[in-house]
Design an enzyme around this catalytic site. Structure first.
Site, PDB file in Angstrom:
ATOM      1  N   CYS A 166      -0.709   2.436   6.680  1.00 42.74           N
ATOM      2  CA  CYS A 166      -0.205   1.152   6.976  1.00 42.74           C
ATOM      3  C   CYS A 166       0.112   0.168   5.789  1.00 42.74           C
ATOM      4  O   CYS A 166      -0.285   0.489   4.719  1.00 42.74           O
ATOM      5  CB  CYS A 166      -1.325   0.431   7.970  1.00 42.74           C
ATOM      6  SG  CYS A 166      -2.808   0.089   7.252  1.00 42.74           S
ATOM      7  N   GLY A 199       0.619  -3.924   4.420  1.00 40.43           N
ATOM      8  CA  GLY A 199       0.432  -5.453   4.442  1.00 40.43           C
ATOM      9  C   GLY A 199       2.003  -6.091   5.149  1.00 40.43           C
ATOM     10  O   GLY A 199       2.691  -5.601   4.606  1.00 40.43           O
ATOM     11  N   HIS A 208      -9.090   2.897  -2.571  1.00 47.60           N
ATOM     12  CA  HIS A 208      -7.865   2.654  -2.400  1.00 47.60           C
ATOM     13  C   HIS A 208      -6.995   1.587  -3.087  1.00 47.60           C
ATOM     14  O   HIS A 208      -7.115   0.590  -3.098  1.00 47.60           O
ATOM     15  CB  HIS A 208      -7.696   2.032  -0.805  1.00 47.60           C
ATOM     16  CG  HIS A 208      -6.236   1.452  -0.378  1.00 47.60           C
ATOM     17  ND1 HIS A 208      -5.089   2.104  -0.723  1.00 47.60           N
ATOM     18  CD2 HIS A 208      -6.071   0.694   0.428  1.00 47.60           C
ATOM     19  CE1 HIS A 208      -4.136   1.463  -0.094  1.00 47.60           C
ATOM     20  NE2 HIS A 208      -4.515   0.475   0.445  1.00 47.60           N
ATOM     21  N   CYS A 210       0.823  -1.122  -0.005  1.00 49.08           N
ATOM     22  CA  CYS A 210      -0.029  -0.025   0.014  1.00 49.08           C
ATOM     23  C   CYS A 210       0.753   1.235  -0.004  1.00 49.08           C
ATOM     24  O   CYS A 210       0.324   2.303  -0.311  1.00 49.08           O
ATOM     25  CB  CYS A 210      -0.921   0.026   1.086  1.00 49.08           C
ATOM     26  SG  CYS A 210      -1.962  -1.472   1.123  1.00 49.08           S
TER      27      CYS A 210
END
Length: 409
Positions: free
Chosen positions: A395, A397, A365, A95
């Site tokens: 954040c 993964g 997203h 991300c």
């Protein structure tokens, strides 16, 4: 040979609208085509720039395979009409891929290795699913308890964060509603006009009666996700989407609280920024939008990956020599309302400064593109409101956090 550290400036920042995956406006649009549209828009924002001066294209993508494989950065740069001399590399920090691409471009410039670099991200979750077309987790993940969190689905990690940080279902739903309301208000006020490039979409359908192919052309100019009909009552009716969290003994602690309504939307989109040194700014008479200030990435336990910004934000502030109160605009990616609230409460973030135009719960997203997209939003938001510093944080993964800081110039 030592190099003198120099500043890196963002001189262009553009993004496509964000479409819902699978049934949305970009479900049949390739991610590299979305990236090409963003690149063209960024180049228009820097009309004096000689494209031959661009030395590299660094593009983030969380699932670099299929339609977004084969080094999408290089291919998109060429298809966008950039000279053969423009190199390209596709990078992956899930991300945070998009904001990491910006950091890598800025660092190349800051140490004097380059003067102009294209950075950004692209992702089609319609064409390439979240775990890729052929996920294959190393079996060692399951051999030791301390590694099992690597295999957790993102929703389960959000449930664990909600449980550990005591974030209630009601708080999550209220946060989600606020995201939609802020996004809709931003649409009405034209807040995204400077950053979004409209994208033409062509839908082709067979016309069996006439033996032809019918075409329908549409121009997409706004993000598809925000819903005017969202309410607390509607959000409360949604069932938890993931397994109920368990205590250390393995017993279920009750119903889960993370739903489709208080989670980020799977999406399609792209963003592109052009970074330049001070020498290039003067040479090509460019108008800097912001200065890249600092970046930090930190690791956290994979099973509570959503708390990554709690570690990354202080680190980025320390590198920049700034305090949290100095940051007037914060783009905190809303992977889940649970983790967003945990970060806001733990770090002491001012809610009024966090996602003033809504976040990923409403806007979407598109994984590897989000960092670049949210950087564009922060940069233009700071300029409209005359704010000095802004931050993009998220954040990641497998247990990471990332944060980048920008200064309006």
């Amino acid at each position: 040979m030592s190099r003198q550290v120099q500043d890196a400036y963002i001189v262009a920042a553009a993004r496509t609208p964000i479409g819902k995956s699978h049934r949305g406006v970009f479900r049949n649009t390739r991610p590299d085509d979305l990236l090409i549209a963003a690149i063209h828009a960024a180049l228009k924002q820097a009309p004096g720039l000689d494209p031959k001066a661009i030395e590299d294209a660094i593009i983030g993508c969380a699932m670099p395979e299929g339609e977004q494989g084969l080094n999408m950065a290089r291919i998109a740069a060429l298809l966008a009409g950039l000279p053969d001399s423009v190199a390209g590399v596709t990078i992956n920090r899930f991300c945070a891929s998009g904001v990491t691409a910006i950091q890598m471009a800025a660092d190349r410039i800051r140490v004097g290795e380059a003067d102009v670099i294209l950075a950004g991200g692209a992702e089609s979750m319609s064409m390439v699913p979240m775990s890729g077309n052929k996920p294959s987790i190393n079996p060692l993940v399951f051999a030791r308890d301390e590694n099992i969190g690597i295999a957790y689905g993102m929703g389960l990690t959000a449930e664990k964060v909600a449980q550990q940080w005591k974030v209630t279902r009601e708080q999550q739903d209220a946060f989600a509603l606020q995201s939609h309301q802020r996004a809709l208000a931003a649409f009405a006020a034209g807040e995204f006009t400077d950053e979004i490039v409209p994208v033409d979409v062509i839908d082709r359908m067979p016309d069996l009666a006439n033996g032809a192919v019918a075409e329908r052309r549409r121009t997409v100019s706004l993000d598809e996700g925000p819903r005017a009909d969202t309410s607390l009552e509607a959000l409360a009716k949604l069932r938890p989407a993931f397994a109920a969290p368990k205590d250390p003994t393995g017993r279920a602690t009750g119903l889960g609280s993370v739903t489709a309504g208080n989670s980020s939307q799977t999406s399609d989109g792209a963003g592109a920024l052009i970074l330049a040194s001070e020498a290039a700014v003067k040479r090509f008479n460019l108008q800097p939008l912001a200065r890249f200030v600092s970046f930090a990435s930190r690791g956290v336990p994979p099973e509570i990956m959503g708390i990554g910004p709690i570690e990354a934000i202080p680190a980025a502030l320390k590198v920049a020599g700034l305090k949290l109160d100095d940051i007037g605009w914060i783009e905190l990616n809303e992977a889940f309302a649970a983790q967003s609230l945990a970060v806001i409460n733990t770090c002491g973030l001012d809610p009024s400064r966090v996602n003033p135009l809504g976040g990923a719960i409403a806007l979407g997203h598109p994984l590897g593109a989000t960092g670049a997209i949210r950087a564009a939003t922060a940069i233009y938001g700071m300029r409209r409101r005359n704010l000095k510093y802004g931050m993009v944080t998220m954040c990641v993964g497998t247990g990471q956090g990332a944060a980048g800081i920008f200064e309006r110039v």
